[in-house]
Scaffold this active site. Structure first.
Site, mmCIF file in Angstrom:
data_model
loop_
_atom_site.group_PDB
_atom_site.id
_atom_site.type_symbol
_atom_site.label_atom_id
_atom_site.label_comp_id
_atom_site.label_asym_id
_atom_site.label_seq_id
_atom_site.Cartn_x
_atom_site.Cartn_y
_atom_site.Cartn_z
ATOM 1 C CG PHE A 118 -2.334 -0.259 0.974
ATOM 2 C CD1 PHE A 118 -2.716 -1.318 0.194
ATOM 3 C CD2 PHE A 118 -3.315 0.571 1.502
ATOM 4 C CE1 PHE A 118 -4.049 -1.557 -0.064
ATOM 5 C CE2 PHE A 118 -4.649 0.336 1.257
ATOM 6 C CZ PHE A 118 -5.026 -0.720 0.475
ATOM 7 C CD GLN A 238 -5.963 10.006 3.100
ATOM 8 O OE1 GLN A 238 -6.641 9.044 3.437
ATOM 9 N NE2 GLN A 238 -4.663 10.075 3.314
ATOM 10 C CG HIS A 240 -8.854 7.370 -2.065
ATOM 11 N ND1 HIS A 240 -8.552 6.845 -3.296
ATOM 12 C CD2 HIS A 240 -8.528 6.433 -1.156
ATOM 13 C CE1 HIS A 240 -8.064 5.622 -3.120
ATOM 14 N NE2 HIS A 240 -8.046 5.347 -1.834
ATOM 15 C CG LEU A 250 -12.337 3.741 -1.852
ATOM 16 C CD1 LEU A 250 -11.369 4.900 -1.942
ATOM 17 C CD2 LEU A 250 -12.342 3.162 -0.448
ATOM 18 C CD GLU A 253 -3.071 3.571 -1.030
ATOM 19 O OE1 GLU A 253 -3.786 4.418 -0.479
ATOM 20 O OE2 GLU A 253 -1.904 3.349 -0.702
ATOM 21 N NE ARG A 286 -5.076 6.118 0.738
ATOM 22 C CZ ARG A 286 -5.965 5.477 1.437
ATOM 23 N NH1 ARG A 286 -6.698 6.137 2.305
ATOM 24 N NH2 ARG A 286 -6.148 4.193 1.285
ATOM 25 C CG HIS A 351 -10.826 8.347 1.361
ATOM 26 N ND1 HIS A 351 -11.895 7.510 1.160
ATOM 27 C CD2 HIS A 351 -9.844 7.561 1.867
ATOM 28 C CE1 HIS A 351 -11.572 6.272 1.522
ATOM 29 N NE2 HIS A 351 -10.336 6.286 1.966
ATOM 30 N NE ARG A 386 -7.146 7.170 6.576
ATOM 31 C CZ ARG A 386 -7.424 6.235 5.653
ATOM 32 N NH1 ARG A 386 -6.830 5.062 5.689
ATOM 33 N NH2 ARG A 386 -8.291 6.494 4.689
#
Lengths: 575, 239
Positions: A118, A238, A240, A250, A253, A286, A351, A386
């Protein structure tokens, strides 16, 4: 009045885990949830949950130290390092516990919990259950709740489904309980408890383009804010990088973790053209990928000036079916395309809220007996940005920790039973306010105000910010706050009055939105998710600090507090 | 773009003598417009009194199941264009008491789910600091059932549920099978005891309507058949 030892507000992962912990300590716990717990936004988490298990061949040398460091670095050094360490140290234990409770994690060929790479992580560290990790985790926790609900030897565990908490009662710095609206009847009720935990999720629906569920209005942050609890680091929102064009659903990721490409309309893997994403490419953090996609859009290299492509075709049908089945299903149902054969149109969208209710790494707020966990809280482990896979982890790690801490607090409490009068007064006052709202006869339709707020937040308080855009936003939010005084409900009946519920929540959204704007305006630097075009550099000298926003009727009052360092020296964040 | 006509079931048991349908005109304001977005449009712009449940708007939370043009489905993932009609009729879930408009009492549905003991019963101690091993093959056995979002579409479409309110129903039975299929679970006997009864698996008439409507393409009918086979084997062979 209802009496419980502990009241947990919110039935998502953090709330359920905390309630379970309190129940294991044989205290009477109630969960108050606006929706049925399994309808919480936790269910929509896709990609996975981090823990340095070392189950991936390339992850054998992973450790909690590296996990904590990646978290701190990813946070652009705004995370409290003691909290990040605590989370990383507990990670493996919590994941194994979820597995023991029956969570159907995807598996490696030798039967262990599978892991994948990730963004921002040095090793493949993200455990997953296909691309439905949140769904699997929350059902697993809910199953344990059902189990303990049925177990006679445990103390009481009660779920109040579809209750909207409208106020938190704090008396002389000690939490006494909450006032909540029963959606089924439209009646208010006081809940007395020695400790209260808020785990109400984020506030994504301040924005138009958001991956969040419709229920994430920020009300759970507004209620403690109104009661005097500060909100911390609210400016860090955040975005995304990959949300479905049109609906902003979404696209995990995990798509990129599994090897998906991002391409612009020239068919270039454009991330190679940016210094900060050249090395990590699609699995760069991100905030970086979101900015670079937005730049492509702004500079005219995106399709229809609005989206880029997320290309999974080279992964092959078998891998897509095994690892990203929900992505495929969503693409088919919402766009009528199959990612096996066609690239997915994506754009960045709101996000996650890194900020939230100010708590320490025990989950405890400045008020005695009041706790928060999960996205509603700001512990802070995510700092300014994050990393994927850390939000789910945060919910169960700090849900447990907070549950344990509040149980100990309740056991050690000496003024058990105090606060009845305060709660009765609070209930009476809340009833008066509700009646006034029901009878308000102004000309404003609350849903119009909401729409204007969401549009303004997206346009002015988005991925790129300036003093001008934020000042505009501040003017607008104040205008909306004034206009809110003139809202008129279209329906004044009792049962399932969603007009009433959403209008109450709108007040919360407006006040929480203002903390985001004011915090962003005052933070004259770029860090993590906050990019100020007028202050493009990070400024540790002035802003290696948490923003605290306190409620006043005129708008939030700001204060600052130091970030807890001690493990790693802040340095430039390079990928 | 053409306007759409929504006919929506309305009922407030406390104040209305009986249910009615209200008609609303919604412009097809965007490409890919979903039924849920249309409902929000009605609630926001036309009639603030309309009550319906919704949360994730992406087909994973199960809140917005309802009866749309002849079929139980999730409003959020149903595109108006796919209904191939500019007249859309919406009713609440069936076989559950209407609390108001499209909001029904889900408690009896969840009571059945809870009855089958929907939690892992491994029966032995787990290895203390690592996972219980499970092969990819063992894991993938569960895949057809772990996706259930408890939306109750199957429950509402089931004709047996309509006539036998005590019938456990397709969702609860699917969950029972989900744990039976889990290699980590060790409570087959207990699980079969719960479902091998008058209002359990044998009530299923194998009409397949649950399978037909499931928004997650799951097969509760198949799960019930699996439980029936296992119950028989257990009765005669004791395993």
């Amino acid at each position: 009045m209802q009496y419980h030892d502990v009241v947990v507000v919110g039935g998502g992962l953090a709330g359920l885990r905390a309630a379970l912990e309190v129940n294991m300590h044989n205290l009477r716990v109630a969960i108050l949830s606006k929706v049925y717990p399994i309808r919480s936004h936790s269910v929509a988490a896709q990609g996975g949950i981090n823990a340095p298990l070392g189950n991936h061949p390339r992850g054998a040398h992973d450790s909690w130290e590296r996990h904590a460091f990646d978290t701190v670095k990813g946070s652009d050094y705004l995370a409290d390092q003691d909290a990040a360490v605590r989370m990383a140290k507990d990670a493996a234990e919590r994941i194994i516990e979820m597995e023991h409770w029956g969570c159907p994690f995807s598996r490696t060929p030798n039967g262990k919990i599978a892991q994948r790479p990730f963004g921002g992580a040095g090793f493949p560290r993200t455990c997953f259950a296909a691309d439905k990790t949140g769904h699997m985790l929350i059902h697993t926790l809910f199953e344990q709740i059902v189990k303990y609900e049925q177990a006679a030897e445990r103390g009481e565990l009660k779920i109040y489904n579809e209750w909207l908490v409208t106020s938190l009662v704090i008396e002389g710095g000690v939490c006494r309980g909450v006032i909540a609206l029963e959606l089924a009847t439209g009646k208010l009720e006081a809940f007395k408890a020695d400790a209260v935990l808020f785990a109400t999720g984020g506030c994504g629906r301040l924005y138009t383009n958001s991956t969040n569920a419709m229920i994430n209005t920020g009300m759970g942050m507004a209620v403690p804010f109104w009661a005097g609890i500060p909100l911390k680091d609210m400016e860090f929102i955040q975005f995304h990088p990959t949300t479905l064009y049109g609906s902003n659903i979404l696209m995990t990721e995990g798509c990129r973790g599994e090897g998906g490409y991002l391409t612009n309309k020239r068919n270039e893997r454009f991330l190679a053209n940016y210094p900060d994403s050249r090395k990590g490419m699609e699995v760069a953090p991100r905030d970086i990928v979101s900015r670079n996609i937005t730049t492509e859009i702004l500079e005219g290299r995106a399709f229809e000036n609005a989206y880029v492509n997320l290309d999974l075709r080279h992964l092959g049908e078998e891998r897509i079916a095994a690892r990203l089945p929900a992505i495929r299903e969503i693409c088919r149902k919402f766009l009528g395309i199959d990612p096996v054969h066609e690239p997915i149109p994506v754009q960045p969208g709101q996000h996650y809220t890194m900020g939230g209710i100010d708590v320490n790494s025990d989950g405890a707020s400045p008020a005695k007996g009041f706790y928060a966990a999960g996205e509603a809280s700001c512990v802070s482990v995510h700092g300014a940005n994050r990393l994927g896979g850390n939000s789910l982890l945060e919910t169960i790690v700090f849900g447990k920790i907070a549950g344990e801490h509040m149980s100990n607090y309740v056991f050690g409490k000496t003024d058990l039973g105090a606060g009845d009068k305060t709660l009765e007064d609070a209930l009476a006052q809340e009833e008066k306010k509700l009646k006034a709202l029901m009878n308000s006869d102004g000309g404003e339709n609350p849903s119009n105000l909401k729409e204007e707020m969401q549009r303004m937040m997206t346009d002015k308080v988005g991925i790129f910010r300036t003093k001008e855009s934020l000042s505009d936003a501040q003017r607008k939010i104040r205008e909306l706050r004034d206009r809110y005084k003139k809202v008129r409900l279209r329906y004044t009946g009792g049962p399932y009055n969603y007009d009433l519920a959403s209008t109450i929540e709108l007040k919360g959204s407006i006040d929480v939105a203002e903390t985001v704007i004011v915090g962003a305006l005052a933070r004259e630097e770029s860090r993590g998710s906050q990019f100020r075009r007028d202050f493009p550099a990070r400024n540790d000298e002035k802003f290696l600090q948490h923003t605290l926003a306190y409620f006043t009727p005129e708008g939030p009052r700001l204060d600052y507090k130091d970030v807890t360092l001690g493990y790693w020296e802040p340095k430039e964040r390079k990928y | 773009m053409a306007d759409l006509t929504f006919k929506i079931f309305r009922f407030d048991p406390a104040n209305d003598a009986g249910p009615r349908f209200d008609t609303y005109t919604v412009p097809a304001f965007k490409k890919g417009l979903t039924v849920l977005e249309s409902l929000y449009y009605i609630q926001d712009k036309l009639d603030g009194s309309l009550a319906f449940r919704a949360s994730c708007r992406e087909g994973i939370c199960g809140s917005c199941a309802m009866h749309i043009n002849g079929k139980y489905r999730l409003a959020c993932e149903t595109q108006v264009a796919d209904l191939k009609s500019d007249s859309i009729t919406i009713r609440p879930l069936g076989h559950l008491k209407v609390l108001r408009d499209l909001v029904v009492d889900m408690e009896p549905f969840f009571a059945k789910y809870k009855y089958i003991k929907p939690f892992l019963m491994p029966g032995d101690d787990a290895p203390p600091d690592r996972e219980r091993p499970q092969t990819e093959g063992q894991h993938s056995k569960m895949i057809p059932s772990i996706d259930c979002i408890l939306c109750a579409c199957c429950h509402s479409s089931c004709t047996v549920t309509a006539t036998d309110p005590e019938y456990l129903g397709p969702a609860a039975l699917l969950w029972a099978d989900r744990f039976v299929l889990d290699s980590r679970d060790n409570a087959l006997k207990e699980r079969l005891r719960l479902v091998d009864q008058l209002h359990g698996i044998w009530r299923c008439h194998t009409i397949f309507s649950c399978q037909e409507v499931c928004p997650k393409d799951l097969d509760p009918t198949g799960a019930i058949a699996d439980l029936k086979r296992k119950a028989i084997r257990h009765r005669f062979l004791g395993r």
